[in-house]
Write a protein that holds these residues in place. Structure first.
Motif, PDB file in Angstrom:
ATOM      1  N   MET A 165       0.824  -1.194   0.000  1.00  0.00           N
ATOM      2  CA  MET A 165       0.000   0.000   0.000  1.00  0.00           C
ATOM      3  C   MET A 165       0.865   1.253   0.000  1.00  0.00           C
ATOM      4  O   MET A 165       0.524   2.222  -0.657  1.00  0.00           O
ATOM      5  CB  MET A 165      -0.937  -0.007   1.206  1.00  0.00           C
ATOM      6  CG  MET A 165      -2.100  -0.992   1.105  1.00  0.00           C
ATOM      7  SD  MET A 165      -3.115  -0.845  -0.377  1.00  0.00           S
ATOM      8  CE  MET A 165      -3.714   0.809  -0.283  1.00  0.00           C
ATOM      9  N   THR A 166       1.999   1.199   0.710  1.00  0.00           N
ATOM     10  CA  THR A 166       2.887   2.365   0.759  1.00  0.00           C
ATOM     11  C   THR A 166       3.403   2.703  -0.633  1.00  0.00           C
ATOM     12  O   THR A 166       3.367   3.863  -1.053  1.00  0.00           O
ATOM     13  CB  THR A 166       4.064   2.093   1.717  1.00  0.00           C
ATOM     14  OG1 THR A 166       3.530   1.784   3.003  1.00  0.00           O
ATOM     15  CG2 THR A 166       4.972   3.296   1.817  1.00  0.00           C
ATOM     16  N   ALA A 167       3.868   1.693  -1.357  1.00  0.00           N
ATOM     17  CA  ALA A 167       4.376   1.921  -2.715  1.00  0.00           C
ATOM     18  C   ALA A 167       3.261   2.384  -3.644  1.00  0.00           C
ATOM     19  O   ALA A 167       3.478   3.261  -4.486  1.00  0.00           O
ATOM     20  CB  ALA A 167       5.012   0.642  -3.245  1.00  0.00           C
ATOM     21  N   LEU A 168       2.089   1.828  -3.490  1.00  0.00           N
ATOM     22  CA  LEU A 168       0.955   2.204  -4.333  1.00  0.00           C
ATOM     23  C   LEU A 168       0.576   3.667  -4.111  1.00  0.00           C
ATOM     24  O   LEU A 168       0.288   4.385  -5.070  1.00  0.00           O
ATOM     25  CB  LEU A 168      -0.238   1.291  -4.030  1.00  0.00           C
ATOM     26  CG  LEU A 168      -1.478   1.481  -4.873  1.00  0.00           C
ATOM     27  CD1 LEU A 168      -1.168   1.292  -6.348  1.00  0.00           C
ATOM     28  CD2 LEU A 168      -2.561   0.514  -4.440  1.00  0.00           C
ATOM     29  N   LYS A 169       0.607   4.123  -2.867  1.00  0.00           N
ATOM     30  CA  LYS A 169       0.253   5.509  -2.566  1.00  0.00           C
ATOM     31  C   LYS A 169       1.294   6.492  -3.111  1.00  0.00           C
ATOM     32  O   LYS A 169       0.977   7.647  -3.369  1.00  0.00           O
ATOM     33  CB  LYS A 169       0.081   5.691  -1.064  1.00  0.00           C
ATOM     34  CG  LYS A 169      -1.178   5.001  -0.547  1.00  0.00           C
ATOM     35  CD  LYS A 169      -1.302   5.080   0.955  1.00  0.00           C
ATOM     36  CE  LYS A 169      -2.527   4.302   1.431  1.00  0.00           C
ATOM     37  NZ  LYS A 169      -2.634   4.240   2.878  1.00  0.00           N
ATOM     38  N   LYS A 170       2.531   6.015  -3.312  1.00  0.00           N
ATOM     39  CA  LYS A 170       3.596   6.867  -3.849  1.00  0.00           C
ATOM     40  C   LYS A 170       3.644   6.863  -5.378  1.00  0.00           C
ATOM     41  O   LYS A 170       4.366   7.645  -5.971  1.00  0.00           O
ATOM     42  CB  LYS A 170       4.951   6.406  -3.318  1.00  0.00           C
ATOM     43  CG  LYS A 170       5.130   6.632  -1.834  1.00  0.00           C
ATOM     44  CD  LYS A 170       6.486   6.125  -1.388  1.00  0.00           C
ATOM     45  CE  LYS A 170       6.679   6.270   0.112  1.00  0.00           C
ATOM     46  NZ  LYS A 170       7.983   5.740   0.554  1.00  0.00           N
ATOM     47  N   TYR A 188     -10.613  -3.233  -1.050  1.00  0.00           N
ATOM     48  CA  TYR A 188     -10.730  -3.912  -2.340  1.00  0.00           C
ATOM     49  C   TYR A 188      -9.396  -4.535  -2.759  1.00  0.00           C
ATOM     50  O   TYR A 188      -9.365  -5.644  -3.290  1.00  0.00           O
ATOM     51  CB  TYR A 188     -11.235  -2.954  -3.416  1.00  0.00           C
ATOM     52  CG  TYR A 188     -11.485  -3.640  -4.740  1.00  0.00           C
ATOM     53  CD1 TYR A 188     -12.526  -4.557  -4.879  1.00  0.00           C
ATOM     54  CD2 TYR A 188     -10.669  -3.394  -5.834  1.00  0.00           C
ATOM     55  CE1 TYR A 188     -12.755  -5.192  -6.083  1.00  0.00           C
ATOM     56  CE2 TYR A 188     -10.891  -4.035  -7.043  1.00  0.00           C
ATOM     57  CZ  TYR A 188     -11.925  -4.938  -7.161  1.00  0.00           C
ATOM     58  OH  TYR A 188     -12.144  -5.573  -8.345  1.00  0.00           O
ATOM     59  N   ILE A 189      -8.310  -3.846  -2.485  1.00  0.00           N
ATOM     60  CA  ILE A 189      -6.988  -4.383  -2.801  1.00  0.00           C
ATOM     61  C   ILE A 189      -6.722  -5.638  -1.976  1.00  0.00           C
ATOM     62  O   ILE A 189      -6.196  -6.636  -2.490  1.00  0.00           O
ATOM     63  CB  ILE A 189      -5.898  -3.315  -2.591  1.00  0.00           C
ATOM     64  CG1 ILE A 189      -6.082  -2.189  -3.615  1.00  0.00           C
ATOM     65  CG2 ILE A 189      -4.500  -3.931  -2.694  1.00  0.00           C
ATOM     66  CD1 ILE A 189      -5.256  -0.978  -3.368  1.00  0.00           C
ATOM     67  N   GLU A 190      -7.098  -5.628  -0.719  1.00  0.00           N
ATOM     68  CA  GLU A 190      -6.956  -6.828   0.117  1.00  0.00           C
ATOM     69  C   GLU A 190      -7.790  -7.976  -0.454  1.00  0.00           C
ATOM     70  O   GLU A 190      -7.352  -9.127  -0.466  1.00  0.00           O
ATOM     71  CB  GLU A 190      -7.377  -6.520   1.554  1.00  0.00           C
ATOM     72  CG  GLU A 190      -6.407  -5.608   2.275  1.00  0.00           C
ATOM     73  CD  GLU A 190      -6.919  -5.142   3.626  1.00  0.00           C
ATOM     74  OE1 GLU A 190      -8.015  -5.572   4.055  1.00  0.00           O
ATOM     75  OE2 GLU A 190      -6.218  -4.329   4.263  1.00  0.00           O
ATOM     76  N   PHE A 191      -8.982  -7.665  -0.945  1.00  0.00           N
ATOM     77  CA  PHE A 191      -9.826  -8.669  -1.587  1.00  0.00           C
ATOM     78  C   PHE A 191      -9.136  -9.246  -2.827  1.00  0.00           C
ATOM     79  O   PHE A 191      -9.115 -10.466  -3.038  1.00  0.00           O
ATOM     80  CB  PHE A 191     -11.178  -8.062  -1.956  1.00  0.00           C
ATOM     81  CG  PHE A 191     -12.018  -8.933  -2.842  1.00  0.00           C
ATOM     82  CD1 PHE A 191     -12.629 -10.084  -2.337  1.00  0.00           C
ATOM     83  CD2 PHE A 191     -12.202  -8.616  -4.181  1.00  0.00           C
ATOM     84  CE1 PHE A 191     -13.403 -10.896  -3.155  1.00  0.00           C
ATOM     85  CE2 PHE A 191     -12.975  -9.421  -5.002  1.00  0.00           C
ATOM     86  CZ  PHE A 191     -13.565 -10.563  -4.492  1.00  0.00           C
ATOM     87  N   VAL A 221      -8.111 -13.119  -3.685  1.00  0.00           N
ATOM     88  CA  VAL A 221      -8.522 -13.818  -4.906  1.00  0.00           C
ATOM     89  C   VAL A 221      -7.298 -14.356  -5.643  1.00  0.00           C
ATOM     90  O   VAL A 221      -7.286 -15.509  -6.098  1.00  0.00           O
ATOM     91  CB  VAL A 221      -9.354 -12.888  -5.818  1.00  0.00           C
ATOM     92  CG1 VAL A 221      -9.566 -13.513  -7.190  1.00  0.00           C
ATOM     93  CG2 VAL A 221     -10.689 -12.563  -5.169  1.00  0.00           C
ATOM     94  N   ALA A 222      -6.255 -13.550  -5.760  1.00  0.00           N
ATOM     95  CA  ALA A 222      -5.030 -13.981  -6.445  1.00  0.00           C
ATOM     96  C   ALA A 222      -4.384 -15.154  -5.709  1.00  0.00           C
ATOM     97  O   ALA A 222      -3.904 -16.101  -6.347  1.00  0.00           O
ATOM     98  CB  ALA A 222      -4.048 -12.823  -6.567  1.00  0.00           C
ATOM     99  N   ASN A 223      -4.383 -15.113  -4.402  1.00  0.00           N
ATOM    100  CA  ASN A 223      -3.823 -16.225  -3.622  1.00  0.00           C
ATOM    101  C   ASN A 223      -4.630 -17.504  -3.832  1.00  0.00           C
ATOM    102  O   ASN A 223      -4.061 -18.596  -3.908  1.00  0.00           O
ATOM    103  CB  ASN A 223      -3.723 -15.864  -2.146  1.00  0.00           C
ATOM    104  CG  ASN A 223      -2.590 -14.902  -1.867  1.00  0.00           C
ATOM    105  OD1 ASN A 223      -1.629 -14.823  -2.614  1.00  0.00           O
ATOM    106  ND2 ASN A 223      -2.711 -14.160  -0.786  1.00  0.00           N
TER     107      ASN A 223
END
Length: 97
Positions: free
Chosen positions: A1-6, A81-84, A88-90
């Motif tokens: 999330m940190t990288a995504l926010k940057k 939603y990202i956690e969801f 799903v990917a896992n």
């Protein structure tokens, strides 16, 4: 999330499905393997015959996932939603295994 926010550009969450390439000596071998792959649920499998006669059978899963997350640095989805998506990917990875 940190990288995504940057991030300053577009970000896409992508999960690639399982792929196994098998070089076959005979077309009949590739056809047999193809039948087994299809019967096992690998519906995107196929046979390729190259110019030199090289026969390749590709066992491919349909478990792909590609979802845009941000546009021009602006996050378009919630953290929930990202956690969801990760969940799903896992699950898809487990199905690949």
């Amino acid at each position: 999330m940190t990288a995504l926010k940057k991030a300053t550009g577009d970000v896409v969450f992508k999960f690639e499905p399982f792929v196994l390439h098998v070089l076959c000596r005979e077309l009949q071998d590739a056809q047999l393997l193809h039948s087994v792959a299809i019967d096992s649920g690998f519906r995107n499998s196929g046979i390729t015959v190259g110019r030199g006669g090289k026969i390749t059978m590709a066992v491919r899963s349909t478990h792909c996932l590609e979802v845009p997350l941000s546009r021009k640095g602006r996050l378009m989805v919630s953290e929930e939603y990202i956690e969801f998506l990760v969940h799903v990917a896992n699950q898809k990875m487990e199905e690949n295994i």
